[in-house]
Design a protein around this motif. Sequence first.
Motif, PDB file in Angstrom:
ATOM      1  N   THR A   1      46.793  51.320  46.639  1.00  0.00           N
ATOM      2  CA  THR A   1      47.025  51.333  45.195  1.00  0.00           C
ATOM      3  C   THR A   1      45.817  51.971  44.521  1.00  0.00           C
ATOM      4  O   THR A   1      44.676  51.655  44.869  1.00  0.00           O
ATOM      5  N   PRO A   2      46.014  52.887  43.579  1.00  0.00           N
ATOM      6  CA  PRO A   2      44.861  53.486  42.899  1.00  0.00           C
ATOM      7  C   PRO A   2      43.933  52.417  42.309  1.00  0.00           C
ATOM      8  O   PRO A   2      44.395  51.418  41.757  1.00  0.00           O
ATOM      9  N   PHE A   3      42.637  52.645  42.439  1.00  0.00           N
ATOM     10  CA  PHE A   3      41.645  51.704  41.937  1.00  0.00           C
ATOM     11  C   PHE A   3      41.890  51.366  40.463  1.00  0.00           C
ATOM     12  O   PHE A   3      41.785  50.207  40.047  1.00  0.00           O
ATOM     13  N   GLU A   4      42.225  52.362  39.673  1.00  0.00           N
ATOM     14  CA  GLU A   4      42.434  52.145  38.240  1.00  0.00           C
ATOM     15  C   GLU A   4      43.579  51.181  37.992  1.00  0.00           C
ATOM     16  O   GLU A   4      43.517  50.344  37.081  1.00  0.00           O
ATOM     17  N   ASP A   5      44.663  51.269  38.788  1.00  0.00           N
ATOM     18  CA  ASP A   5      45.783  50.342  38.625  1.00  0.00           C
ATOM     19  C   ASP A   5      45.396  48.934  39.061  1.00  0.00           C
ATOM     20  O   ASP A   5      45.745  47.945  38.404  1.00  0.00           O
ATOM     21  N   ALA A   6      44.670  48.841  40.167  1.00  0.00           N
ATOM     22  CA  ALA A   6      44.298  47.535  40.707  1.00  0.00           C
ATOM     23  C   ALA A   6      43.319  46.786  39.819  1.00  0.00           C
ATOM     24  O   ALA A   6      43.170  45.569  39.948  1.00  0.00           O
ATOM     25  N   THR A   7      42.658  47.487  38.919  1.00  0.00           N
ATOM     26  CA  THR A   7      41.657  46.848  38.058  1.00  0.00           C
ATOM     27  C   THR A   7      42.080  46.788  36.586  1.00  0.00           C
ATOM     28  O   THR A   7      41.314  46.287  35.756  1.00  0.00           O
TER      29      THR A   7
ATOM     30  N   HIS B   1      33.113  48.435  46.736  1.00  0.00           N
ATOM     31  CA  HIS B   1      32.196  47.938  45.706  1.00  0.00           C
ATOM     32  C   HIS B   1      32.370  46.431  45.545  1.00  0.00           C
ATOM     33  O   HIS B   1      33.339  45.847  46.042  1.00  0.00           O
ATOM     34  N   VAL B   2      31.447  45.797  44.838  1.00  0.00           N
ATOM     35  CA  VAL B   2      31.606  44.373  44.542  1.00  0.00           C
ATOM     36  C   VAL B   2      32.850  44.173  43.693  1.00  0.00           C
ATOM     37  O   VAL B   2      33.342  45.095  43.036  1.00  0.00           O
ATOM     38  N   LEU B   3      33.366  42.963  43.712  1.00  0.00           N
ATOM     39  CA  LEU B   3      34.559  42.654  42.936  1.00  0.00           C
ATOM     40  C   LEU B   3      34.310  42.870  41.450  1.00  0.00           C
ATOM     41  O   LEU B   3      33.322  42.368  40.902  1.00  0.00           O
ATOM     42  N   PRO B   4      35.193  43.570  40.771  1.00  0.00           N
ATOM     43  CA  PRO B   4      35.143  43.566  39.308  1.00  0.00           C
ATOM     44  C   PRO B   4      35.488  42.173  38.778  1.00  0.00           C
ATOM     45  O   PRO B   4      36.194  41.402  39.443  1.00  0.00           O
ATOM     46  N   ASN B   5      35.006  41.869  37.604  1.00  0.00           N
ATOM     47  CA  ASN B   5      35.279  40.555  37.033  1.00  0.00           C
ATOM     48  C   ASN B   5      36.764  40.258  36.950  1.00  0.00           C
ATOM     49  O   ASN B   5      37.213  39.143  37.232  1.00  0.00           O
ATOM     50  N   GLN B   6      37.567  41.239  36.541  1.00  0.00           N
ATOM     51  CA  GLN B   6      38.988  41.010  36.346  1.00  0.00           C
ATOM     52  C   GLN B   6      39.736  40.747  37.651  1.00  0.00           C
ATOM     53  O   GLN B   6      40.872  40.266  37.636  1.00  0.00           O
ATOM     54  N   ASN B   7      39.110  41.013  38.765  1.00  0.00           N
ATOM     55  CA  ASN B   7      39.726  40.776  40.067  1.00  0.00           C
ATOM     56  C   ASN B   7      39.189  39.529  40.759  1.00  0.00           C
ATOM     57  O   ASN B   7      39.451  39.314  41.938  1.00  0.00           O
ATOM     58  N   GLY B   8      38.427  38.718  40.029  1.00  0.00           N
ATOM     59  CA  GLY B   8      38.014  37.430  40.575  1.00  0.00           C
ATOM     60  C   GLY B   8      36.582  37.332  41.010  1.00  0.00           C
ATOM     61  O   GLY B   8      36.247  36.530  41.892  1.00  0.00           O
ATOM     62  N   ALA B   9      35.701  38.154  40.418  1.00  0.00           N
ATOM     63  CA  ALA B   9      34.283  38.121  40.770  1.00  0.00           C
ATOM     64  C   ALA B   9      33.708  36.720  40.567  1.00  0.00           C
ATOM     65  O   ALA B   9      34.202  35.939  39.757  1.00  0.00           O
ATOM     66  N   PRO B  10      32.674  36.391  41.308  1.00  0.00           N
ATOM     67  CA  PRO B  10      32.059  37.199  42.360  1.00  0.00           C
ATOM     68  C   PRO B  10      32.620  36.927  43.747  1.00  0.00           C
ATOM     69  O   PRO B  10      32.282  37.599  44.695  1.00  0.00           O
ATOM     70  N   ILE B  11      33.521  35.928  43.857  1.00  0.00           N
ATOM     71  CA  ILE B  11      34.032  35.540  45.172  1.00  0.00           C
ATOM     72  C   ILE B  11      35.408  34.906  45.008  1.00  0.00           C
ATOM     73  O   ILE B  11      35.619  34.067  44.121  1.00  0.00           O
ATOM     74  N   ARG B  12      36.344  35.335  45.836  1.00  0.00           N
ATOM     75  CA  ARG B  12      37.713  34.857  45.726  1.00  0.00           C
ATOM     76  C   ARG B  12      38.332  34.710  47.111  1.00  0.00           C
ATOM     77  O   ARG B  12      37.785  35.191  48.108  1.00  0.00           O
ATOM     78  N   LEU B  13      39.471  34.078  47.157  1.00  0.00           N
ATOM     79  CA  LEU B  13      40.240  33.927  48.384  1.00  0.00           C
ATOM     80  C   LEU B  13      41.287  35.032  48.447  1.00  0.00           C
ATOM     81  O   LEU B  13      41.776  35.500  47.411  1.00  0.00           O
ATOM     82  N   VAL B  14      41.643  35.469  49.664  1.00  0.00           N
ATOM     83  CA  VAL B  14      42.758  36.403  49.868  1.00  0.00           C
ATOM     84  C   VAL B  14      43.583  35.878  51.035  1.00  0.00           C
ATOM     85  O   VAL B  14      43.085  35.778  52.162  1.00  0.00           O
ATOM     86  N   VAL B  15      44.844  35.534  50.737  1.00  0.00           N
ATOM     87  CA  VAL B  15      45.786  35.021  51.743  1.00  0.00           C
ATOM     88  C   VAL B  15      47.007  35.929  51.707  1.00  0.00           C
ATOM     89  O   VAL B  15      47.939  35.694  50.931  1.00  0.00           O
ATOM     90  N   PRO B  16      47.066  36.972  52.519  1.00  0.00           N
ATOM     91  CA  PRO B  16      48.010  38.062  52.268  1.00  0.00           C
ATOM     92  C   PRO B  16      49.473  37.759  52.520  1.00  0.00           C
ATOM     93  O   PRO B  16      50.331  38.516  52.049  1.00  0.00           O
ATOM     94  N   TRP B  17      49.817  36.689  53.237  1.00  0.00           N
ATOM     95  CA  TRP B  17      51.228  36.395  53.473  1.00  0.00           C
ATOM     96  C   TRP B  17      51.817  35.464  52.413  1.00  0.00           C
ATOM     97  O   TRP B  17      52.984  35.134  52.456  1.00  0.00           O
ATOM     98  N   LYS B  18      51.001  35.067  51.453  1.00  0.00           N
ATOM     99  CA  LYS B  18      51.451  34.207  50.365  1.00  0.00           C
ATOM    100  C   LYS B  18      51.450  34.965  49.037  1.00  0.00           C
ATOM    101  O   LYS B  18      50.792  35.994  48.903  1.00  0.00           O
ATOM    102  N   TYR B  19      52.191  34.454  48.074  1.00  0.00           N
ATOM    103  CA  TYR B  19      52.176  35.072  46.751  1.00  0.00           C
ATOM    104  C   TYR B  19      50.763  35.055  46.181  1.00  0.00           C
ATOM    105  O   TYR B  19      49.957  34.169  46.482  1.00  0.00           O
TER     106      TYR B  19
END
Length: 279
Positions: free
Chosen positions: A33-39, A177-195
Amino acid sequence: ALGLAGPAGADLRDELKPLDAEPGEFSTDESLTPFEDATTYNNFFELGSGKEDPHRLADRLQTDPWSIRVEGLCDNPGEYALEDFIDPWSLEERIYRLRCVEGWSMVIPWIGFELNRIIDRAEPTGSARYVAFESIHDPDNLPGQRRSVLEWPYVEGLRMDEARHPLTIVSVGMYDHVLPNQNGAPIRLVVPWKYGFKSIKSIVRIRFVEDEPPTSWNRMQPNEYGFYSNVNPDVDHPRWSQATERRIGEFRRRRTKMFNGYGEEVASMYAGMDLTEKY
């Protein structure tokens, strides 16, 4: 030294600290996904309920200083500054599919490490059957937390085998790069088989508990958002179908895959469970 996420502007990637990471296992070869869309198309209700709110209000999230508490049923609890929490682990890139419960999806190159490393360091006791997570609570700065959309702070949880699964990662970056704030900075969980709402953002606390912990969306609407919330095209949301999804950046809808396409890796954890009841 991860540094801090930068402001939400047109040149956001230029404002973020770069991260080095080795290629990891389980990565998909699908187009990113383009970075701009993801952020700029995000759900982060602490900053507002509109898709544009997290990008527009990203500077309201204060990430310095940041600490994470590890507690509960474990032999090695502690409170760690962000740098100390991350420092022991080498970072790797995992390119995962992300499926939102709302019916849209992305493909994102996350940077982080497996959650099971943190679990091993904490040494949970035999009675710890679940891992509970808590996000930042800062209503003075986060405008979304001044509204009763959810009961704050945001909380989530995983069964211990889910938390220990090698697909489950703690992310501190994306797109090199480090997580942008809007994506859950500075640390988040990622569980890819769940919503996506299961992948809690801006984590401040991790607890080991015996009983199934409360989770924010399940607490708000238990008939719509189950504790497990595995991606399942055969179990519709009460207000829309989950059979298809809209990949951001594409025109046509595509069929949703069971467990978001990670069934070969995770289906055995749910053997014998009725996934229409344990949704």
